[in-house]
Design a protein around this motif. Structure first.
Motif, PDB file in Angstrom:
ATOM      1  N   LEU A  12       0.845  -1.189   0.000  1.00 18.63           N
ATOM      2  CA  LEU A  12       0.000   0.000   0.000  1.00 18.63           C
ATOM      3  C   LEU A  12       0.883   1.243   0.000  1.00 18.63           C
ATOM      4  O   LEU A  12       2.013   1.213   0.480  1.00 18.63           O
ATOM      5  N   HIS A  13       0.345   2.310  -0.542  1.00 20.62           N
ATOM      6  CA  HIS A  13       1.111   3.548  -0.544  1.00 20.62           C
ATOM      7  C   HIS A  13       1.237   4.056   0.896  1.00 20.62           C
ATOM      8  O   HIS A  13       0.267   4.052   1.652  1.00 20.62           O
ATOM      9  N   LEU A  44       1.325   6.920   2.132  1.00 19.37           N
ATOM     10  CA  LEU A  44       0.401   7.989   2.494  1.00 19.37           C
ATOM     11  C   LEU A  44      -0.947   7.425   2.915  1.00 19.37           C
ATOM     12  O   LEU A  44      -1.576   7.889   3.868  1.00 19.37           O
ATOM     13  N   VAL A  45      -1.364   6.399   2.210  1.00 22.86           N
ATOM     14  CA  VAL A  45      -2.660   5.791   2.504  1.00 22.86           C
ATOM     15  C   VAL A  45      -2.628   5.130   3.885  1.00 22.86           C
ATOM     16  O   VAL A  45      -3.525   5.322   4.712  1.00 22.86           O
ATOM     17  N   LEU A  95      -2.227   7.741   6.713  1.00 22.10           N
ATOM     18  CA  LEU A  95      -3.472   8.500   6.937  1.00 22.10           C
ATOM     19  C   LEU A  95      -4.371   7.705   7.883  1.00 22.10           C
ATOM     20  O   LEU A  95      -5.051   8.262   8.737  1.00 22.10           O
ATOM     21  N   ILE A 115      -7.852  14.307   1.193  1.00 19.33           N
ATOM     22  CA  ILE A 115      -6.918  13.369   0.575  1.00 19.33           C
ATOM     23  C   ILE A 115      -7.302  11.940   0.945  1.00 19.33           C
ATOM     24  O   ILE A 115      -7.249  11.028   0.114  1.00 19.33           O
ATOM     25  N   ALA A 116      -7.716  11.769   2.188  1.00 19.83           N
ATOM     26  CA  ALA A 116      -8.161  10.436   2.609  1.00 19.83           C
ATOM     27  C   ALA A 116      -9.325   9.979   1.733  1.00 19.83           C
ATOM     28  O   ALA A 116      -9.340   8.845   1.248  1.00 19.83           O
ATOM     29  N   VAL A 170      -7.981   8.975  -1.786  1.00 21.68           N
ATOM     30  CA  VAL A 170      -7.189   7.746  -1.914  1.00 21.68           C
ATOM     31  C   VAL A 170      -7.936   6.513  -1.412  1.00 21.68           C
ATOM     32  O   VAL A 170      -7.758   5.425  -1.957  1.00 21.68           O
ATOM     33  N   ILE A 209      -2.412   7.988  -5.386  1.00 22.88           N
ATOM     34  CA  ILE A 209      -1.794   9.243  -4.981  1.00 22.88           C
ATOM     35  C   ILE A 209      -0.660   9.596  -5.929  1.00 22.88           C
ATOM     36  O   ILE A 209      -0.225  10.739  -6.008  1.00 22.88           O
ATOM     37  N   VAL A 239      -8.536   0.209   2.957  1.00 21.52           N
ATOM     38  CA  VAL A 239      -7.439   0.167   1.995  1.00 21.52           C
ATOM     39  C   VAL A 239      -6.868  -1.243   1.872  1.00 21.52           C
ATOM     40  O   VAL A 239      -6.290  -1.602   0.854  1.00 21.52           O
TER      41      VAL A 239
END
Ligand SMILES: Nc1ncnc2c1ncn2[C@@H]1O[C@H](COP(=O)(O)OP(=O)(O)OP(=O)(O)O)[C@@H](O)[C@H]1O
Ligand SMILES: Nc1ncnc2c1ncn2[C@@H]1O[C@H](COP(=O)(O)OP(=O)(O)OP(=O)(O)O)[C@@H](O)[C@H]1O
Ligand SMILES: [Mg+2]
Ligand SMILES: [Mg+2]
Lengths: 536, 315, 322, 334
Positions: free
Chosen positions: C125-126, C128-129, C132, D264-265, D268, D274, D320
């Motif tokens: 996973l990125h 940033l993701v 967050l 942003i959350a 994504v 991103i 995610v």
């Protein structure tokens, strides 16, 4: 004589008349410098209607730079660019395209996330519906048609990232041919293609020239050059050496002009005594890519792997090397099983891999040449946990000399090198770890004759040192001349295993396509494209 | 702003400047205090620096206090975002010979000389519960919307409210505490969602200047005005509409203008060494205010705002 | 204008405008200007004292620099800091010896980082993701277990971590200098540092070269967890209290410092020297403006403008050079 | 003429029946959509008041501001850039809307003021990124601070209260039984979706974000494409600000703080990469709705206030993870 050559023969004749027309474009005394490097110096070059004008030269001779000057990618430091007799100033590729010059760039720059259909239309007028929305159906239909003309067929709605390198290259060709260009510049268009796709491209070139379109053709495969070219321009170290009709030149002469000296016959490997089994692959499988692959390579042996696009050769090599996870099967080096999930483990076990995608998989472009070569062996080059830069430099210098890496010092960024020299750096990197088993995936892609024969010599030397070598190549000739044994892959399986004696062009093609080709060599009435397309 | 005084000048006169630090700048409450503080400074002819962080963070205040020490303020008085976090810095100021104080929200006792208290936690907590009890017949489940779940003063009020309910109104109960995050929209959303899930809620307390208008707006939007009672703490200007419409009958606050005014008077008295240890203290237009403990000055009882008096206030 | 007067840009000819040099000039200009604005600014005492306020951001920025060079990011650092502080506080409150409480805090910080690292590498996973998500998760856990309350009755000796002075020099400055040295050596002299740059420039090629990409990343995110723990301990000691809202907004402060220091957010480039300069510049600016009596409102505005301007100036020189 | 045998067999490797589902699963927003459905089911079981039309509508009302801004930021992210200034920008636009509303009343003038302010701020972002050649993260990080400073300087810290009712319609009124914020969000979604799929700019956004170098070679107007995306963010923030002011009834000086990370959350989590070039216009809407459902569901289920942030974080991570799971199942890029 192969079928390809035969079809080329007829082309040359009907184009002879075109030579009298005025040039489509002309570069007059152009010079281009990059910082201290003069890539192209006072070169004249022109292209006439309906002709194929080939450019040859060693890696870094300035071929790509020269054509980028008419492609609107670079502005010459000196000299002029003329189109249709008028001096032009291209500031972007778009200007050049508007002037009727289409370009197939050397590097495969595509929009990976977008579909094939869309890739063909980016930056172009797209078909629209009456109310202004894009007409996707028509875009896709036209994409299929365009690719169909090149004899390929794949899902044009799927993202390009799911296509093989070869299909990506075909995409770029299709894209350049979409407009009604007066001139098409092809910078090593066949470097990722097998002979079959290459043959289709030649037929297209034939059709283009018949319509009066001019083609600039850059390639390191001299055989191809002589098949398609009407005129040949030789460049050396950024300078113009000679331009002459193809009929006035022959390979030896061209090679002599390119390297500035005459070169021995293209290197060919003699037979060798193989030792113990070095690499053994048993039942290796990744569903959808390749299945149940068995493979043994002995010390001192070169095993070639041939096959069509998407046959799964790259995937196989990468799985052995641990870049991709194997589903089933095992890999042994000298009888010891290798952990199959990390390149580091594979390297530890003595496997080296030269990837087919030089820029994205082989090199860290902003790094220096030395840093690239040492990347896999930093641990060994370290003292007390710190990188010993002296040792790193010496190692790099050693390889630079051994492989004749030319164009920059090892302390300069590898991005300053031409494509072929970059390829040598990739080779150096995989050799640095001193592997016993070497997997070479298209090791001579985009490499000039001189360098190519150096690489062949190197392969030979490595083999005679007792290393086991797997040579994956789309150049049939290369496989046939270098390999002690040839494996042919088709649709993810080994379809034939041929000894050096058994391996002929016809048999390899037959095994690769699953179609029996008549043994009769005189069957060139059927162009290769037609002969293999009879299936299904 | 005119309060950011020329530096050369302030340094020269060092020892005479009064430095007043709000929890944060840029919100109506502390802008109102600023008005009062400036008024007092003019009256007393002292130089005043009124500056705080742009976000209500103790860490930023610590940093600013240390800078105020460097700038050689004569007196530093802070409205603390955290009583403990600011203590080391305030002690340092004390050691440097600076008159130290707290106003609006205290720091640890040993870290300041005096606290200018607007109202005790207990008084505020009781008052809020009493107001609500009148409107709901001394019973029901209640929602409390806070600004942040970690803010010490809000936590203290909440404790006092719960204690007072347990003590005096056994049928009243805090059923949930939802964080409004000092964000009007978020305050509205959590209140609405909560009322939807718990339709028999009797009332909502909004215990910050953002939470109360948010709670009132949410009740109004949900069409529950009159049915669900709302009260809490905030400045009156934001509430005039809701009082007028009757969504909110009464709410509580002291006068922040007077609080700022008093804080400067107390600091000045500290500088002049005239602050009494007990009894009364004369603070300009406020007249006599009480010194409740040796180190605490009390502004007076909180104001209860309602239809009748809200027009008299503008802050 | 006289003919032999040197034009300023001529004088500078031949000087290579590295990012660090531009920043250093900026810092010098700042110090001079701020020194003019406030007489107390330019005292050793003040300058040293300023360092007490950037050490926490600075420590985390060191780890963030490496992460940003690999093309990653960690938005959860502020939340992780709260989690560590709350762990230390609650452990202490429930009677665990302080030393053990600190070890626990360190372990939690490490675990938080490890969690990020494993999520990023194992699930592909990125960053940033993932961060967050952990941005909310870590703070949420801190808030949940502490119930929002504060712990402040730490033993006397605990104050040493954040309030100790050696002469005029604050103790945490030594910690910071040691950390800077260590991370700088790590990044610029070791194979690991080379791997970090390789991953940032071309992750695929790094993988094909046998760089243990996943392991490097896990180490980096775990490492920043450790740095966060250190920062949390210093901070908790400095303000002698622990609460779940600690470090709110810290991630942006840290990232501001790192990008001001020249690390490319797209990965591949950045240096420790640049980051340290970025941290120091922001701290100096805040300190100086405060001392000069400039309102915080203006400070916020100026910080934003400075960030853009510094990068712009750098770009300008870089392009001139080309 | 038929294709190469091997190529054809690539197509045959996937059974034809699963093809449609597989295609759908390959869409960027598919994992988030699946997770959303799971979550809806879970909350419905846990709280009986959850699955009512009224509650579902109010979730949409609550995420309208977030969703609208995310729609535009999604375009910026697709174009390979980022905008983290939207929180402060929302605050500034709200101040503009509030100021004009209290001065003139009406809806159009405040809306126009909000949009104009937003476009101006967005254009500054865009120009600094394109002409100034400064990375967008730095430009917008700087703007995040600078615009917040501007708000405080302009308002002097006072709130704008007593917004007239006619200005508030965009936040409060209903049209055909649907609240206007929801209506506006879906209208804007339809527009962005159509533009994204069917206009040159919409497609160029993908190309520019996917491969900048190739976009330059193809002669795309890279700067104009990005500038437009940044300006679009401004315009949408202006519209969102009008809804925000309408719903809140007054303007706080800290309006929008922390919004940038939520936006942003939303983008994504919804499935837009991103890294740019990969995603869809539906992704931010699904992402925003997912966040809204979590926030609303937690309160209805009765998760205590102090634990809400932890649950939110855990659910975001689960969401995610669904994407990672999808990749295991059907392949596709990260
Ligand atoms: N962007 C660049 N910056 C610096 N040097 C460059 C650049 N592009 C090319 N060069 C240099 O210019 C020379 C000519 O390079 P060019 O790419 O034109 O060679 P080429 O003939 O196409 O080689 P190849 O067959 O390997 O593709 C080389 O020495 C190369 O290092
Ligand atoms: N589902 C799919 N859709 C489209 N293409 C696919 C799919 N699955 C596999 N492919 C393509 O088929 C190729 C598998 O063959 P691979 O590239 O290994 O062949 P190769 O023999 O090494 O050929 P090349 O000479 O092109 O390297 C993959 O590169 C991939 O792009
Ligand atoms: Mg080339
Ligand atoms: Mg291959």
């Amino acid at each position: 004589m192969s079928a390809i050559e035969a079809s080329a023969q007829s082309r040359v004749e009907h184009r002879a008349a075109a030579a009298v027309h005025p040039p489509i474009f002309r570069l007059a005394g152009v010079t281009k410098r990059f910082g201290g490097v003069t890539a192209v110096e006072a070169v004249d070059f022109d292209l006439r209607r309906g002709e194929v004008h080939a450019q040859v030269g060693e890696n870094g001779a300035g071929k790509s730079t020269l054509v980028k000057l008419v492609g609107g990618l670079y502005v010459p430091d000196e000299g002029r660019v003329e189109v249709g007799g008028e001096v032009v100033q291209f500031s972007s590729p778009r200007d050049s395209e508007a002037a009727g010059i289409a370009m197939i760039p050397q590097e495969l720059d595509l929009f990976l996330e977008l579909s094939a259909a869309e890739n063909l239309f980016v930056g172009r007028r797209r078909p629209r519906r009456p109310w202004g929305a894009l007409d996707w159906r028509q875009m896709e239909a036209r994409a299929r048609e365009q690719l169909g003309a090149l004899g390929v067929e794949f899902d044009v709605e799927a993202p390009v990232e799911r296509l093989s390198m070869a299909n990506r290259q075909i995409m770029l060709i299709a894209k350049a041919l979409m407009g009604d260009a007066a001139a098409v510049v092809m910078d090593e268009p066949t470097s990722s293609l097998t002979e079959r796709e290459a043959a289709r491209l030649f037929r297209i070139i034939d059709e283009l020239t018949a319509r009066g379109v001019g083609v600039v053709y850059i390639s390191h495969r001299l055989g191809e050059v002589f098949m398609v070219a009407d005129r040949i321009t030789v460049l050396r170290d950024g300078q113009h050496v000679r331009t002459a009709p193809a009929s006035e030149l022959d390979s030896e002469e061209v090679v002599r002009l390119m390297v500035g000296r005459s070169l021995d016959e293209l290197f060919s490997r003699g037979g060798h005594e193989a030792g113990d089994v070095a690499l053994e692959v048993r039942g290796l499988t990744r569903t959808g890519e390749f299945e149940d692959i068995d493979l043994t390579v002995r010390h001192g042996e070169v095993v070639g792997i041939a096959g069509l696009i998407g046959a799964g050769r790259t995937e196989l090599a990468q799985t052995i090397f641990g870049v991709r996870a194997a589903e089933r099967g095992e890999v042994l080096v000298d009888g010891e099983p290798v952990e199959l999930d990390s390149p580091a483990a594979a390297m530890e076990a003595g496997i080296g891999y030269v990837p087919e995608e030089r820029q994205s998989q082989g090199l860290v472009l902003p790094f220096t040449i030395a840093a690239n070569i040492s990347l896999s062996i930093l641990g060994r080059l370290s003292r007390l946990g710190f990188v010993a830069s002296q040792r790193e430099r010496e190692t790099a210098d050693g390889f630079a000399e051994q492989l004749a890496i030319r164009g920059a010092r090892v302390s300069e960024p590898v991005s300053r090198l031409s494509g072929g020299n970059q390829q040598k750096v990739v080779l150096a990197k995989s050799l640095a770890g001193g592997p016993q088993v070497l997997l070479l995936d298209e090791p001579t892609r985009g490499v000039d004759v001189g360098a190519k024969s150096e690489i062949y010599r190197l392969i030979d030397r490595l083999a005679s040192e007792g290393r086991a070598i797997v040579l994956i190549s789309s150049e049939l000739e290369e496989v046939l001349s270098m390999a002690d044994r040839v494996l042919v892959m088709r649709e993810g399986r080994v379809s034939a295993e041929l000894s050096r004696e058994e391996a002929t062009q016809e048999r390899v093609i037959a095994a690769a396509t699953g179609v029996a080709v008549g043994e009769d060599e005189g069957a060139e009435g059927a162009a290769p494209a037609a002969s293999v397309d009879t299936e299904r | 702003g005119e309060t950011g005084q020329g530096p050369q000048q302030s340094a020269k006169e060092g020892g005479k400047i009064i430095c007043l630090m709000p929890k944060l700048v840029g919100i109506p409450y502390f802008e109102a205090s600023k008005t009062g503080a400036e008024e007092a400074a003019k009256e007393l002819k002292v130089e005043l620096t009124y500056n705080g962080p742009t976000e209500g963070k103790a860490a930023l205040q610590v940093e600013m206090i240390e800078q105020l020490i460097q700038r050689q303020c004569g007196a530093i008085s802070v409205a603390a975002n955290d009583p403990d976090a600011l203590a080391p810095a305030m002690k340092k100021a004390k050691e440097a010979g600076i008159a130290t104080g707290a106003w609006d929200a205290d720091v640890k006792k040993d870290a300041r000389d005096v606290f200018v208290n607007q109202a005790t936690f207990e008084a505020v907590g009781k008052q809020l519960v009493d107001i609500m009890s009148k409107q709901t017949g001394e019973k029901g489940d209640f929602l409390v919307v806070t600004g942040s779940l970690t803010a010490p003063n809000q936590r203290a009020w909440l404790e006092e409210m719960k204690a007072h309910m347990a003590d005096k109104y056994p049928d009243m109960k805090v059923a949930a505490v939802e964080p409004g995050e000092e964000n009007l929209q978020k305050g509205i959303d959590v209140t609405r969602d909560y009322l939807k899930a718990n339709p028999d809620t009797a009332g909502v307390f909004g215990i910050t200047s953002v939470a109360l208008p948010g709670a009132a707006e949410a009740v109004e939007q949900a069409g529950l005005d009159g049915k669900v009672k709302v009260t809490g703490l905030t400045t009156p200007n934001e509430m005039k509409d809701y009082i007028k419409k009757g969504t909110v009958e009464e709410f509580v606050l002291w006068n922040p203008v007077d609080l700022g005014y008093l804080a400067v008077h107390v600091a000045k008295a500290q500088l002049d060494k005239k602050l009494p240890k007990s009894g009364k203290f004369k603070a300009g237009r406020l007249g006599e205010v009480e010194v409740v403990k040796p180190d605490e000055v009390l502004l007076g009882p909180p104001i209860v705002f309602n239809k009748d008096n809200i027009g008299e206030y503008d802050f | 204008m006289s003919a032999n007067q040197l034009r300023p840009l001529d004088v500078l000819k031949g000087v290579r405008f590295t990012r660090e040099l531009v920043l250093l000039c900026l810092l010098i200009v700042l110090v001079v200007v701020l020194g003019q604005m406030s007489p107390v600014f330019f005292t050793v005492g003040n300058l040293l004292n300023t360092s007490r306020f950037f050490v926490e951001v600075g420590l985390i920025a060191l780890g963030m620099t490496l992460i940003i060079i690999t093309g990653g990011i960690d938005l959860s650092v502020g939340a992780a800091m709260a989690l560590v502080a709350v762990t230390v506080g609650l452990a202490h409150q429930s009677g665990v010896p302080m030393a053990l409480a600190l070890v626990l805090g360190l372990a939690v910080g490490l675990a938080a980082g490890l969690f990020n690292g494993l999520m990023i590498t194992r699930l592909d996973l990125h960053p940033l993701v993932v961060t967050l998500g952990t941005f909310a998760l870590f703070r949420g856990i801190a808030l949940g277990v502490s119930g929002g309350g504060a712990v402040s009755s730490f033993p006397q000796w605990f104050e040493y971590f954040g309030q100790f002075y050696l002469g005029p020099v604050p103790g945490q400055l030594f910690v910071f200098i040691a950390a800077v040295t260590a991370v700088w050596l790590l990044l610029s002299r070791t194979p690991f540092g080379r791997y970090v740059y390789a991953i940032g420039n071309n992750e695929e090629a790094a993988r094909f070269s046998g760089v243990p990409v996943r392991r490097v990343k896990v180490v980096l995110y775990t490492g920043i967890g450790v740095l966060v723990s250190m920062a949390a301990v210093i901070y908790t000691s400095r303000v002698s209290t622990s609460r779940a809202d600690f470090g709110a907004g810290l991630e942006l402060d840290v990232i501001s410092a790192v990008v001001l220091g020249g690390a490319s957010i797209y990965g591949g480039s950045g240096t420790i020297a640049g980051t340290v300069l970025g941290v120091v510049i922001i701290a100096t600016l805040r300190n100086g403006l405060s001392l000069a009596g400039v309102e915080t409102t203006w400070q916020v505005f100026l910080l934003g403008v400075l960030l853009i301007a510094a990068v712009f100036v750098n770009e300008f020189f870089r392009r001139r050079e080309e | 003429m038929s294709g190469v045998g091997a190529l054809r067999s690539v197509g045959l490797r996937t059974a034809p029946t699963t093809r449609g589902l597989r295609r759908w699963l390959l869409r960027p927003e598919a994992p988030a959509a699946v997770f959303l459905v799971v979550l809806l089911a879970a909350f419905s079981l846990a709280a009986d008041r959850f699955l009512t039309p009224d509650n579902l509508e109010s979730i949409l009302v609550q995420v309208a501001v977030l969703g609208i801004i995310a729609l535009a930021v999604n375009q910026v992210i697709l174009a390979g850039e980022i905008d983290i200034s939207v929180g402060s920008m929302l605050g500034l636009c709200a101040v503009a809307v509030g100021t004009v509303a209290t001065a003139t009343g009406g809806l159009l003038a405040p809306l126009a003021a909000g949009v104009a302010t937003g476009v101006l701020a967005g254009a500054v972002n865009g120009l600094l990124v394109t002409l100034g050649r400064i990375p967008s993260i730095i430009v917008t990080l700087g703007m995040l601070y600078a615009l917040r400073g501007v708000i405080l300087l302009v308002t002097g810290g006072t709130w704008i209260t007593q917004i007239p009712d006619e200005t508030r319609v965009l936040g409060l009124a209903k049209l055909a039984g649907v609240s206007l914020p929801v209506f506006v969000m879906f209208a804007l979604f339809l527009i962005v979706n159509a533009v994204s799929r069917n206009s040159t700019w919409g497609r160029d956004v993908f190309a520019v974000g996917g491969n900048r170098r190739a976009a330059r070679l193809a002669g795309l107007a890279i700067d104009r494409t990005r500038l437009l995306a940044f300006a679009l963010v401004g315009a949408f923030v202006g519209i969102a600000a009008t809804i925000y002011v309408g719903r809140a009834g007054s303007v706080q000086t800290n309006a929008g703080e922390g919004l940038e990370l939520q936006v942003i959350a939303a983008v994504v989590i919804g499935g837009t990469s991103i890294a740019g070039g990969r995603g869809s216009a539906l992704a931010p809407v699904i992402g925003a709705v997912l966040i809204g459902v979590i926030l609303n569901g937690m309160i209805l289920v009765g998760v205590p206030g102090v634990w809400q942030s932890a649950v939110l974080g855990a659910l975001i991570l689960l969401a995610v993870t669904t994407d990672a799971l999808r990749r295991r199942l059907v392949g596709g890029a990260a």
